[in-house]
Design an enzyme around this catalytic site. Structure first.
Site, PDB file in Angstrom:
ATOM      1  N   SER A 198       4.993  -0.828   6.726  1.00 60.56           N
ATOM      2  CA  SER A 198       5.998  -1.469   5.879  1.00 60.56           C
ATOM      3  C   SER A 198       5.859  -0.984   4.437  1.00 60.56           C
ATOM      4  O   SER A 198       4.793  -1.084   3.843  1.00 60.56           O
ATOM      5  CB  SER A 198       5.847  -2.990   5.922  1.00 60.56           C
ATOM      6  N   ARG A 236       0.406 -11.312   1.350  1.00 66.77           N
ATOM      7  CA  ARG A 236      -0.075  -9.922   1.284  1.00 66.77           C
ATOM      8  C   ARG A 236      -1.084  -9.695   0.145  1.00 66.77           C
ATOM      9  O   ARG A 236      -1.108  -8.653  -0.480  1.00 66.77           O
ATOM     10  CB  ARG A 236       1.110  -8.956   1.159  1.00 66.77           C
ATOM     11  N   GLU A 293       4.585  -2.422  -0.903  1.00 70.75           N
ATOM     12  CA  GLU A 293       3.501  -2.953  -0.080  1.00 70.75           C
ATOM     13  C   GLU A 293       2.492  -1.847   0.213  1.00 70.75           C
ATOM     14  O   GLU A 293       1.294  -2.077   0.258  1.00 70.75           O
ATOM     15  CB  GLU A 293       4.041  -3.535   1.228  1.00 70.75           C
TER      16      GLU A 293
END
Length: 312
Positions: free
Chosen positions: A224, A175, A294
């Site tokens: 998310s 990520r 996130e």
């Protein structure tokens, strides 16, 4: 910096749209947040480079794409907010891949690849957002990610130069991508392989069905919320900490997928962020694991505002 951001920018004549104290909440998937001090929607890379090169280094610049994975704080975003739109949405089909502009939606890229009989980009159909953001955060789903398919990305640097960086140069990790300081993704090349269009479309349909079955895709959400810690699933840690369905006013942890936060109607960004921090606290207390956000949280908290409602 001498003068306000508005005073500095009013002397410019960009070809794109430039506004001041522009509401950002309607652009966010959560439908919350304060205004941009200045909002610029450039026509193209040259237009963007001209404006950025005219800014003093002290003016902060914030990039927005589809606003699918951000909490825009209630106090708004200072400095210049740049929103990539139609001028960066072109998708060029090539023999063994495609080149997609930063504002091209991930879903559209997947569908265009399917139409062209290009296999390997179906996973993008399960990622809300646009290609620019996908590169910045190495977005992934359904057993693939941007690192797996990217050949290069073109990056605009604050000095107005455009650099083409390879997959290796972007230093992808979970990520995350390593861009030059202040770098802005303009477009990216994704490789693919030849396949049967009907088979590819069927794969995309399965991804859409699985996503709708598992995630609250029709709600006001931001995707998310927390990264998966190594060796763990964030949703499972949240669930085991008793946070499924936890509410703070109209901010709620989704009962369908508890790594998603929801705006049930009248939540503030403060409430959403406060609820997320409460979830982090409870997970740490239960498991000893510190969840990392996130979702990007951008801007300033509103003065004298605090999360409303009681935890339930």
């Amino acid at each position: 910096m001498t003068g306000s951001v508005a005073e500095i920018l009013r002397g410019l004549t960009p070809r794109g749209r430039l506004g001041f104290e522009t509401p950002l909440g309607p652009r966010s998937w959560f439908r919350t947040g304060g205004p941009a001090e200045a909002l610029f929607v450039p026509d193209d890379a040259e237009d963007l480079a001209d404006v950025l090169s005219a800014l003093p280094a002290t003016v902060p610049v914030t990039m927005l794409g589809a606003c699918s994975n951000v909490i825009l704080r209630d106090g708004g975003v200072r400095g210049l907010v740049v929103r990539m739109a139609g001028g960066f949405s072109e998708i060029l089909i090539e023999e063994d891949g495609l080149v997609a502009g930063a504002s091209a939606l991930d879903m559209i890229v997947a569908e265009r690849a399917a139409q062209a009989g290009l296999e390997g980009l179906e996973f993008l159909a399960g990622i809300p957002g646009s290609i620019g953001g996908a590169v910045v955060m190495n977005a992934g789903a359904y057993e693939s990610d941007i690192r797996t398919v990217l050949d290069w990305a073109e990056i605009l640097t604050p000095d107005g130069a455009i650099r083409r960086l390879s997959n290796e140069a972007l230093g992808f990790s979970y990520r995350h991508a390593t861009l030059p300081a202040g770098g802005i993704v303009l477009r990216a090349r994704l490789h693919a392989r030849k396949g049967d269009p009907a088979t590819i479309r069927a794969h995309i349909a399965r991804i859409k069905t699985a996503r709708e079955a598992a995630q609250p895709v029709r709600a006001r959400t931001g995707g998310s919320t927390f990264r998966n810690p190594e060796g763990y699933k964030a949703w499972q840690l949240v669930d085991e900490a008793g946070c499924r369905g936890l509410r703070m006013g109209d901010a709620q942890v989704s009962e369908k997928h508890c790594n998603f936060l929801l705006n049930l109607g009248n939540a503030t960004s403060s409430a959403l962020e406060g609820l997320g921090e409460e979830v982090r606290r409870r997970v740490l207390e239960k498991s000893g694991i510190s969840l990392q956000w996130e979702i990007k949280r951008l801007g300033e908290p509103a003065p004298a505002l605090s999360p409303t409602g009681e935890l339930a």
